[in-house]
Scaffold this active site. Structure first.
Site, PDB file in Angstrom:
ATOM      1  N   ASP A 124       0.120  -7.856   1.521  1.00  0.00           N
ATOM      2  CA  ASP A 124       0.602  -6.471   1.623  1.00  0.00           C
ATOM      3  C   ASP A 124       2.127  -6.411   1.625  1.00  0.00           C
ATOM      4  OD1 ASP A 124       0.433  -3.767   1.710  1.00  0.00           O
ATOM      5  OD2 ASP A 124       0.096  -3.640   3.868  1.00  0.00           O
ATOM      6  N   SER A 182       4.745   2.701   7.952  1.00  0.00           N
ATOM      7  CA  SER A 182       4.467   1.552   7.077  1.00  0.00           C
ATOM      8  C   SER A 182       5.651   1.279   6.161  1.00  0.00           C
ATOM      9  CB  SER A 182       3.221   1.818   6.231  1.00  0.00           C
ATOM     10  OG  SER A 182       2.084   1.904   7.037  1.00  0.00           O
ATOM     11  N   HIS A 187       0.816  -1.218   0.000  1.00  0.00           N
ATOM     12  CA  HIS A 187       0.000   0.000   0.000  1.00  0.00           C
ATOM     13  C   HIS A 187       0.848   1.267   0.000  1.00  0.00           C
ATOM     14  CE1 HIS A 187       0.755  -0.467   4.377  1.00  0.00           C
ATOM     15  NE2 HIS A 187       0.691   0.863   4.389  1.00  0.00           N
TER      16      HIS A 187
END
Length: 639
Positions: A286, A354, A255
């Site tokens: 992911d 992230s 993402h």
């Protein structure tokens, strides 16, 4: 009268039957052959059928005499009727045979005639159809040719209008077929996504009850880089790893890829992530593994780090790195267990974390995904690196004991490997409709084009020095041992052993080219290298080092200063006690075989003192010179 006639006929027949019965109806004499030679036209009535006699009824040869046939009047009515019936039957059979023969001949002749007439009629009909059809086409062709010759421009316009009309008709037909389905299915898809596609994970949060610590520390091998938006604001992180194919790749959360730019704090260069080619990409897990354009490691000033795949991750302490006020900070974390296809991690994270990697010493374990939204889950989750043979894992099987303390079960590991293999195959089979993938457009990016041009126009002297160092210095790849997986919570994962030769092949020789464009770029860059200039510099440096005098090393146990004096040919005898040991030139060393493990050898001595000399000096008698003195034998004093 008719009734009287019928009664008379019946009486006559009854009389005949009675007479025949009295005369012996079944007597052998009345068994006729059924053939006759009597002719109705000649009137010869003596040619009655010859009766059949049994062998016992025949007269003897001695009594045979020729007797005239009895007259017909002596015969009974039955015999006469029988003879007449046989005659009539034979005549009818003869007439029937002749009639059938004549009819057959007539039918055969008629069939042949009809067949010939039918064939001729069919041939004439077909040729008539052919002539008419060909005449129509010929006439139509002549008319079209005449029309095109006379009205060329008008005919071309009509043809174009006809093609356009046909396309419009097909488009309208297709639209009428698919538009109702689209109008019906679109609301259903929107409702389905709104009802069942709720996100189960959020990207970052702090774990309640976990007390971590942070210290200023740089990432291992500068393998962690920052991802930024196009305007320069912070987006996330990515990690550089060394694949088993010999290439370096970036690992980050899936993402974090959209609109991201890989940024280096050392060089200040930025490379758009759209120029990286994904060799593995999974939205469900992911995680993405991407290979960059040529020389991207040099532009970002990163090195590939080692990593641990999902089947070897164990519980234990870990760390992750973030960028705070322009400085790298190391934060503590703990690998706790498994959460579906992810790994649960106890750590305190915030927005923008992230994609940062979790490290066990210098080995990458995975990248940060976020945290689950379930109420009972009080931890973050980490996306793990799947085991892909030839890319993230070797093609051979490790001969070692089973791994202890693993997080994932065998079924979960196999599921991750299966999904990774399917994703890699899907990317390999992908082909754009325009024959140009999105990863092939890095040349069109202005920022990256300027950076690549600056990297290409670097001074040639730096390249020559690097090549000369590779030529003169011994190869260090054989001296490096395979890095083992670091222990996690006292439980170590198995390590791959090497036999002196690196199991990871060189990227330039074993890794397949990404596409033709990358291969052409590499070929162009290699063609720009001036090999003759590099060879001259290498020769000059090697000759300079070879002409330098080796420095005399000091002996630590004998004391005094060793002076190197040039003596005349008639010098006195040497009293140093040992022949001089010439130092080998620096470029003459050879790479030794590397050990198969990184643990200390059992015969190695602990640090704290110097090892003894590797050789024992011995005295030798020096040869007498032409005008020198005789040597006096002296023993070395023991130190």
């Amino acid at each position: 009268m008719n009734r009287f006639t019928a009664y008379a006929a019946l009486f006559f027949m009854f009389s005949l039957c009675s007479t025949a019965k009295e005369a012996g109806f079944l007597h052998p004499a009345f068994n006729f052959r059924g053939t006759s030679t009597m002719s109705a036209s000649s009137g010869d009535y003596s040619a009655a059928p010859t009766p059949l006699y049994k062998s016992w009824a025949l007269p003897s040869s001695l009594n045979l005499t020729t007797q005239p046939p009895p007259p017909l009047t002596d015969r009974s009515y039955y015999e006469l009727v029988q003879a007449l019936t046989s005659k009539m039957r034979l005549d009818c059979q003869t007439v029937g045979d002749m009639t059938w023969r004549h009819l057959s001949e007539m039918l055969f002749a008629s069939w042949n005639s009809v067949k010939e007439v039918s064939l001729k009629a069919a041939s004439v009909t077909l040729w008539a159809i052919i002539n008419i059809w060909f005449g129509l086409y010929w006439t139509l062709a002549r008319l079209i040719t005449l029309f095109l010759w006379t009205f060329s421009i008008e005919a071309l316009c009509l043809i174009l209008l006809g093609c356009i009309t046909s396309l419009i008709y097909k488009g309208a037909l297709s639209l009428s077929e698919h538009l109702p389905v689209f109008l019906f299915m679109s609301p259903l898809k929107i409702i389905w996504r709104a009802a069942f596609s709720k996100r189960n994970y959020k990207n970052e949060r702090a774990v309640e009850g976990y007390k971590g610590f942070s210290v200023p520390q740089k990432p291992p091998k500068s393998a962690v880089i920052e991802l930024q938006h196009e305007n320069g604001s912070h987006l996330g992180y990515a990690n550089c790893i060394r694949l088993y194919s010999g290439e370096n790749a970036l690992v980050t959360a899936e993402h974090c890829l959209e609109g991201a730019f890989a940024t280096s704090l050392k060089t200040g260069n930025r490379i758009p992530m759209s120029t990286f080619f994904p060799i593995f990409k999974s939205a469900r897990n992911d995680i993405s593994i991407l290979v960059g354009p040529p020389n991207w490691e040099g532009l970002l000033s990163v090195k590939g780090a080692h990593f641990i795949t999902a089947d070897k991750i164990g519980k234990g302490p870990a760390s992750f790195y973030t960028l705070e006020k322009g400085e790298w900070m190391c934060h503590s974390a703990t690998i706790d267990g498994a959460h579906h296809q992810f790994v649960s991690v106890l750590c305190n994270t915030g927005p923008g974390y992230s994609g940062t990697g979790f490290w066990s010493s210098k080995n990458l374990l995975g990248v940060l995904k976020g945290f689950p939204l379930e109420e009972e889950c009080n931890y973050n989750v980490m996306s793990v690196i799947p085991s892909i043979p030839g890319i993230t894992s070797p093609n051979y099987v490790f001969e070692s004991t089973a791994v202890k303390g693993r997080v994932f079960s065998d079924e979960a590991v196999k599921e991750l490997e299966r999904e990774a293999s399917e994703a890699v195959k899907k990317l390999a089979r992908f082909k754009s409709l325009t024959d140009k993938n999105w990863a092939d457009d890095y040349d069109s990016d202005e920022d990256y084009g300027l950076e690549r041009e600056a990297a290409t126009n670097a001074p040639a002297e730096k390249t020559a020095q690097t090549n000369s160092a590779e030529k003169t210095a011994p190869s260090t790849s054989a001296e490096k041992t395979a890095l083992t997986n670091k222990p996690l919570n006292g439980q170590a994962a198995p390590s791959a052993k090497t036999n002196g030769n690196s199991d990871i092949p060189d990227a330039a020789t074993s890794a397949p080219p990404m596409d033709k464009m990358v291969e052409q770029i590499i070929t162009a860059m290699v063609g720009r290298i001036n090999l003759s200039e590099i060879e001259e510099k290498i020769v000059s440096r090697v000759s300079q080092k070879a002409l330098q005098k080796p420095k005399q090393k000091k002996r630590g146990r004998r004391g005094g200063k060793n002076k190197q004096n040039s003596l005349p040919p008639t010098s006195t005898q040497s009293t140093s006690g040992a022949p001089k040991k010439e130092a080998a030139p620096q470029a003459s060393g050879s790479a030794g075989t590397s050990r198969a493990t990184t643990t200390p050898a059992p015969e190695a001595k602990p640090s704290g003192g110097k090892n003894s000399a590797k050789f024992t000096p011995s005295w030798r008698i020096k040869q007498q010179d032409s005008a020198g003195q005789k040597p006096d034998l002296k023993l070395n004093s023991k130190a």
